[in-house]
Write a protein that holds these residues in place. Structure first.
Motif, PDB file in Angstrom:
ATOM      1  N   PHE A  65      -3.644  -4.168   3.336  1.00 27.35           N
ATOM      2  CA  PHE A  65      -2.440  -3.757   3.250  1.00 27.35           C
ATOM      3  C   PHE A  65      -2.373  -1.920   3.141  1.00 27.35           C
ATOM      4  CE2 PHE A  65       1.617  -2.164   1.061  1.00 27.35           C
ATOM      5  CZ  PHE A  65       2.515  -2.764   1.789  1.00 27.35           C
ATOM      6  N   GLU A  66      -3.063  -1.624   2.328  1.00 28.14           N
ATOM      7  CA  GLU A  66      -3.397  -0.187   1.882  1.00 28.14           C
ATOM      8  C   GLU A  66      -4.015   0.475   3.134  1.00 28.14           C
ATOM      9  OE1 GLU A  66      -5.440   0.220  -1.554  1.00 28.14           O
ATOM     10  OE2 GLU A  66      -4.079  -0.681  -2.793  1.00 28.14           O
ATOM     11  N   ALA A  67      -4.850   0.057   3.838  1.00 26.45           N
ATOM     12  CA  ALA A  67      -5.555   0.517   4.975  1.00 26.45           C
ATOM     13  C   ALA A  67      -4.307   0.633   6.052  1.00 26.45           C
ATOM     14  CB  ALA A  67      -6.652  -0.228   5.464  1.00 26.45           C
ATOM     15  N   ALA A  68      -3.808  -0.683   6.233  1.00 26.39           N
ATOM     16  CA  ALA A  68      -2.829  -0.696   7.333  1.00 26.39           C
ATOM     17  C   ALA A  68      -1.549   0.382   7.093  1.00 26.39           C
ATOM     18  CB  ALA A  68      -2.291  -2.110   7.466  1.00 26.39           C
ATOM     19  N   SER A  69      -1.327   0.476   5.995  1.00 28.41           N
ATOM     20  CA  SER A  69      -0.175   1.290   5.644  1.00 28.41           C
ATOM     21  C   SER A  69      -0.561   2.875   5.888  1.00 28.41           C
ATOM     22  CB  SER A  69       0.477   1.384   4.294  1.00 28.41           C
ATOM     23  OG  SER A  69       0.966  -0.170   3.864  1.00 28.41           O
ATOM     24  N   ALA A  70      -1.875   3.307   5.445  1.00 26.22           N
ATOM     25  CA  ALA A  70      -2.147   4.536   5.595  1.00 26.22           C
ATOM     26  C   ALA A  70      -2.394   4.917   7.279  1.00 26.22           C
ATOM     27  CB  ALA A  70      -3.612   4.568   4.947  1.00 26.22           C
ATOM     28  N   ALA A  71      -2.579   3.967   8.037  1.00 26.22           N
ATOM     29  CA  ALA A  71      -2.700   4.080   9.387  1.00 26.22           C
ATOM     30  C   ALA A  71      -1.370   4.065   9.935  1.00 26.22           C
ATOM     31  CB  ALA A  71      -3.777   2.808  10.166  1.00 26.22           C
ATOM     32  N   GLY A  72      -0.330   3.828   9.333  1.00 29.49           N
ATOM     33  CA  GLY A  72       0.969   3.828  10.089  1.00 29.49           C
ATOM     34  C   GLY A  72       1.669   2.564  10.445  1.00 29.49           C
ATOM     35  N   SER A  73       0.838   1.372  10.052  1.00 32.98           N
ATOM     36  CA  SER A  73       1.326   0.147  10.574  1.00 32.98           C
ATOM     37  C   SER A  73       2.771  -0.212  10.398  1.00 32.98           C
ATOM     38  CB  SER A  73       0.521  -0.975   9.907  1.00 32.98           C
ATOM     39  OG  SER A  73       0.924  -2.269  10.346  1.00 32.98           O
ATOM     40  N   ALA A  74       3.611  -0.623  11.213  1.00 30.42           N
ATOM     41  CA  ALA A  74       4.856  -1.041  11.138  1.00 30.42           C
ATOM     42  C   ALA A  74       5.115  -2.170  10.280  1.00 30.42           C
ATOM     43  CB  ALA A  74       5.697  -1.236  12.332  1.00 30.42           C
ATOM     44  N   HIS A  75       4.071  -3.379  10.202  1.00 27.88           N
ATOM     45  CA  HIS A  75       4.129  -4.504   9.525  1.00 27.88           C
ATOM     46  C   HIS A  75       2.659  -4.807   8.740  1.00 27.88           C
ATOM     47  CE1 HIS A  75       8.204  -4.948  11.074  1.00 27.88           C
ATOM     48  NE2 HIS A  75       7.497  -5.046  12.630  1.00 27.88           N
ATOM     49  N   PRO A  76       2.532  -3.905   7.824  1.00 25.17           N
ATOM     50  CA  PRO A  76       1.368  -3.958   7.246  1.00 25.17           C
ATOM     51  C   PRO A  76       0.905  -5.534   6.407  1.00 25.17           C
ATOM     52  CG  PRO A  76       2.550  -2.618   5.701  1.00 25.17           C
ATOM     53  CD  PRO A  76       3.279  -2.947   7.004  1.00 25.17           C
ATOM     54  N   LEU A  77       2.039  -6.224   6.269  1.00 20.95           N
ATOM     55  CA  LEU A  77       1.972  -7.505   5.737  1.00 20.95           C
ATOM     56  C   LEU A  77       1.380  -8.693   6.940  1.00 20.95           C
ATOM     57  CD1 LEU A  77       4.636  -8.222   2.895  1.00 20.95           C
ATOM     58  CD2 LEU A  77       2.053  -7.817   2.453  1.00 20.95           C
ATOM     59  N   VAL A  78       1.867  -8.102   8.139  1.00 22.69           N
ATOM     60  CA  VAL A  78       1.312  -8.948   9.027  1.00 22.69           C
ATOM     61  C   VAL A  78      -0.218  -8.821   9.321  1.00 22.69           C
ATOM     62  CG1 VAL A  78       1.423  -9.350  11.641  1.00 22.69           C
ATOM     63  CG2 VAL A  78       3.453  -8.986  10.391  1.00 22.69           C
ATOM     64  N   ASP A  79      -0.604  -7.516   8.905  1.00 27.40           N
ATOM     65  CA  ASP A  79      -2.104  -7.197   9.075  1.00 27.40           C
ATOM     66  C   ASP A  79      -2.829  -8.089   7.925  1.00 27.40           C
ATOM     67  OD1 ASP A  79      -2.549  -4.480  11.106  1.00 27.40           O
ATOM     68  OD2 ASP A  79      -0.474  -4.203   9.864  1.00 27.40           O
ATOM     69  N   VAL A  80      -2.021  -8.129   7.108  1.00 28.70           N
ATOM     70  CA  VAL A  80      -2.773  -9.132   5.819  1.00 28.70           C
ATOM     71  C   VAL A  80      -3.067 -10.471   6.434  1.00 28.70           C
ATOM     72  CG1 VAL A  80      -2.644  -9.779   3.651  1.00 28.70           C
ATOM     73  CG2 VAL A  80      -2.012  -7.622   4.040  1.00 28.70           C
ATOM     74  N   VAL A  81      -1.933 -11.171   7.276  1.00 28.63           N
ATOM     75  CA  VAL A  81      -2.194 -12.363   7.681  1.00 28.63           C
ATOM     76  C   VAL A  81      -3.210 -12.602   8.800  1.00 28.63           C
ATOM     77  CG1 VAL A  81      -1.125 -14.339   8.840  1.00 28.63           C
ATOM     78  CG2 VAL A  81       0.326 -13.029   7.125  1.00 28.63           C
ATOM     79  N   ASP A  82      -3.367 -11.372   9.532  1.00 33.86           N
ATOM     80  CA  ASP A  82      -4.367 -11.308  10.464  1.00 33.86           C
ATOM     81  C   ASP A  82      -5.688 -11.489   9.956  1.00 33.86           C
ATOM     82  OD1 ASP A  82      -2.628 -10.767  12.646  1.00 33.86           O
ATOM     83  OD2 ASP A  82      -2.746  -8.515  12.814  1.00 33.86           O
ATOM     84  N   SER A  83      -5.711 -10.642   8.756  1.00 30.28           N
ATOM     85  CA  SER A  83      -7.110 -10.609   7.981  1.00 30.28           C
ATOM     86  C   SER A  83      -7.589 -12.187   7.468  1.00 30.28           C
ATOM     87  CB  SER A  83      -7.182  -9.629   6.869  1.00 30.28           C
ATOM     88  OG  SER A  83      -6.347  -9.905   5.784  1.00 30.28           O
TER      89      SER A  83
END
Length: 384
Positions: free
Chosen positions: A358-376
């Motif tokens: 979540f922190e890495a996705a947020s820092a990278a400007g992800s619009a939906h960092p919790l979706v990135d968490v599910v991706d992981s």
């Protein structure tokens, strides 16, 4: 069951093993929960063996439960789980679904979920209302066979000393409906709100447990023994102690590690009883505090380790126990699996990994960092 009815414990002649793994269906495109269990179950092709591994429905139609048959080793249980998961994937791949596991879904909400068609589930939700409708939670249950009813409660009571180790290692539910709860395991806090869920009472004799169940039946709190939803409970029909502490486990590797740890602990405590030694217990208020600390702080929890109130970092105490359990693991042929346990703190428990994503996705400007968490979580389940 009347007040005069006994609860017979169908003792296991050897320390057999069984595992129940609740896995979650998510839409491949949105990563949101998908109420597709009925379709998945209808298309599944598994051997029709009542005593073998199986896949069953759960409360919500976004969930299927992968269940082993009666196993003798962790490796056997893991092989059955892997085979069943492969069968599920052959179906979900065709349906545009992914399979994940964690104690909670990072952004799922109950209002969008369908409930499985079962009178027991309908009654549970009718009775528990808002709290029941929040049960977007998933876990792992490990059964270990016990050869005497007289050993069940002493082992159960002492397993409570190890509750924080298991919860800290498995904690995988930091997020709830899109919010970081600040807890490593929010699942544990949600589930204990249900009647008869949470920590078990520390009964000294089997007759006291029978009396408790009778009282619950007479007063209408439960309709049957399965409604006693303790975090650790006897399973008289199966002849096991069922450890339900762990959050949903994202990888088979971690599941193997946790199953080995539970198996070794139960067999170690059984051996202590066989040797005539009294098993150590702690006051209920210490046990309750340990549950809260490990749920809140995970692997950073300072836990109470004895009735005198001595405290240690949970990972330090775990290291000592892993050394102590090595001979038991050798006898149970799970040395390799027990050696996986230190890898969880080394690589980060799931709650830590999810927050890092979540922190890495947020820092990278992800619009939906919790979706990135599910991706992981999707990637971890596939990689094992």
């Amino acid at each position: 069951m009347s007040r005069a009815t006994r609860i017979d414990f169908n003792a296991s002649p050897r320390p057999t093993l069984g595992v129940e793994w609740e896995v979650v269906l998510v839409d491949r495109r949105t990563r949101d929960l998908s109420s597709s269990a009925a379709e998945v179950m209808a298309a599944l092709e598994l051997p029709d063996d009542p005593a073998g591994p199986r896949v069953t429905k759960e409360l919500l139609r976004n969930t299927v439960e992968v269940v082993t048959g009666v196993c003798d080793t962790v490796a056997q249980a893991a092989e059955q789980l892997s085979t069943s998961l492969g069968a599920i994937r052959r179906v979900t791949d065709a349906l545009g679904l992914e399979v994940v596991c964690a104690g909670t879904h990072p952004f799922g909400v109950f209002d969008n979920q369908l409930v499985s068609d079962d009178p027991r589930y309908a009654e549970l939700l009718e009775r528990t209302q808002w709290w029941g409708r929040q049960l977007l939670i998933w876990g792992v249950h490990v059964h270990v066979g016990v050869d005497s009813v007289h050993k069940v409660l002493p082992i159960l009571n002492t397993l409570l000393n190890h509750y924080p180790h298991l919860q800290a290692l498995s904690a995988s539910s930091p997020y709830w409906a899109g919010t970081d709860t600040g807890f490593a395991s929010n699942r544990s806090q949600m589930f204990q709100q249900l009647p008869t869920a949470g920590l078990p009472f520390q009964f000294g004799e089997w007759g006291e447990f029978e009396g408790y169940v009778d009282d619950m039946l007479v007063t209408g709190v439960i309709d049957g023994l399965s409604d006693v939803r303790w975090d650790i409970r006897p399973s008289p029909k199966l002849g096991t102690i069922e450890v339900r502490v762990c959050d949903g486990t994202p990888t088979l590797r971690e599941l193997r590690a946790l199953t080995a740890l539970v198996h070794c602990l139960v067999v170690h405590l059984d051996g202590e009883l066989e040797a005539g030694r009294e098993l150590p217990t702690m006051p209920p208020w210490h046990v309750q505090e340990n549950k809260w600390r490990s749920a809140r702080y995970g692997l950073d929890a300072e836990i109470i380790v004895d009735a005198a109130g001595r405290e240690r970092l949970v990972t330090d105490d775990l290291d000592d126990w892993l050394t102590r359990l090595e001979p038991v693991a050798k006898r149970l042929h799970c040395e390799d699996e027990l050696r996986l346990v230190p890898g969880i703190p080394a690589l980060g428990a799931s709650y830590q990994r999810q927050r890092a994503v979540f922190e890495a996705a947020s820092a990278a400007g992800s619009a939906h960092p919790l979706v990135d968490v599910v991706d992981s979580l999707v990637a971890e389940m596939r990689e094992g």
